[in-house]
Design an enzyme around this catalytic site. Structure first.
Site, mmCIF file in Angstrom:
data_model
loop_
_atom_site.group_PDB
_atom_site.id
_atom_site.type_symbol
_atom_site.label_atom_id
_atom_site.label_comp_id
_atom_site.label_asym_id
_atom_site.label_seq_id
_atom_site.Cartn_x
_atom_site.Cartn_y
_atom_site.Cartn_z
ATOM 1 N N CYS A 61 -4.357 -1.917 -17.007
ATOM 2 C CA CYS A 61 -5.938 -1.533 -17.452
ATOM 3 C C CYS A 61 -5.524 -1.594 -19.161
ATOM 4 C CB CYS A 61 -6.287 -0.198 -17.133
ATOM 5 S SG CYS A 61 -6.238 -0.050 -15.428
HETATM 6 C C1 BEZ Z 1 -2.325 -0.901 -13.963
HETATM 7 O O1 BEZ Z 1 -3.290 -0.767 -14.661
HETATM 8 O O2 BEZ Z 1 -1.421 -1.228 -14.264
HETATM 9 C C2 BEZ Z 1 -2.351 -0.055 -12.533
HETATM 10 C C3 BEZ Z 1 -3.166 0.562 -11.958
HETATM 11 C C4 BEZ Z 1 -3.215 1.251 -10.804
HETATM 12 C C5 BEZ Z 1 -2.555 0.591 -9.886
HETATM 13 C C6 BEZ Z 1 -1.761 -0.479 -10.041
HETATM 14 C C7 BEZ Z 1 -1.656 -0.989 -11.703
#
Ligand code: BEZ
Length: 219
Positions: free
Chosen positions: A45
């Site tokens: 994110c």
């Molecule tokens: C991420 O943004 O890296 C992420 C967020 C939730 C679950 C898996 C990855």
């Protein structure tokens, strides 16, 4: 009721990193890209938000407002934005909706149903990476869903905005992997007679596949 292409984007009020938002008022006469994130301070994110922030001037040129969503509160969002800017070199200024109770995520069907690892510390399923492109009439024009583990392609979101806006302006569709400047397809509803005046340089590959250039000023 499930949201489909052509549905009216549901209106909502929510808090955001830029203060309270009334969604339809926020869109106003613009287009909007609403995109969700599972959680603040997560790696994928962070890279995505930095990339969207850096590409924001291109969206603005096309009359598109960006708005993110993550299942956390505003204070968390504000602290995370500092990290995003530090890590990616962005200057993120568009709002990120605070949705700790998943109200907007539920309204837009953004909750994860398939990844058992995409849960918060209370065991609640988090959001997936949804993208909604919404036009100035508040109609949903495009929906893309990615799982939490797969980052989006911000250039692809911009490309689809270009394709949608081109199709609204001209009676054309866009072929596989089209990017601005490539030839486009004459819409099947346009007869060859009409095409001669609308697209003087169109060519017939097959009766059902007619290609035409569009001059840059026509785009
Ligand atoms: C991420 O943004 O890296 C992420 C967020 C939730 C679950 C898996 C990855």
């Amino acid at each position: 009721m499930s949201l489909r292409l052509g549905s009216t984007a549901p209106d909502f009020k929510a808090d955001s990193s830029n203060g309270p938002i009334s969604f339809h008022d926020y869109i106003g006469d613009s287009w909007a890209v609403l995109f969700s994130h599972p959680d603040d301070f997560t790696p994928v994110c962070t890279t995505e938000l930095g990339a969207f922030a850096k590409l924001e001037p291109e969206f603005t040129k096309r009359g598109v407002k960006l708005i993110g969503l993550s299942a956390n509160g505003t204070e968390s969002h504000k602290a995370w934005i500092k990290d995003i800017d530090e890590v990616t070199g962005s200057k993120l200024s568009f709002p990120i909706i605070a949705d700790p109770e998943r109200k907007v995520a539920t309204l837009y069907d953004m909750i994860d149903y398939q990844d058992a690892t995409n849960v918060d510390n209370k065991g609640l399923q988090m959001t997936i990476r949804s993208v909604f492109i919404i036009d100035p009439k508040k109609t949903i024009r495009l929906i893309i869903s990615y799982p939490a583990a797969v980052g989006r392609n911000s250039a692809e979101v911009l490309r689809t905005v270009d394709a949608l806006q081109l199709g609204d302006k001209h009676r054309v569709t866009t072929p596989i992997n089209w990017v601005p400047g490539d030839d486009v397809i004459v819409h099947p509803s346009v007869s060859n007679e009409e095409a001669k005046s609308l697209f003087p340089n169109f060519r017939i590959i097959k009766p059902y596949l007619r290609l035409t250039p569009l001059k840059p000023e026509e785009k």
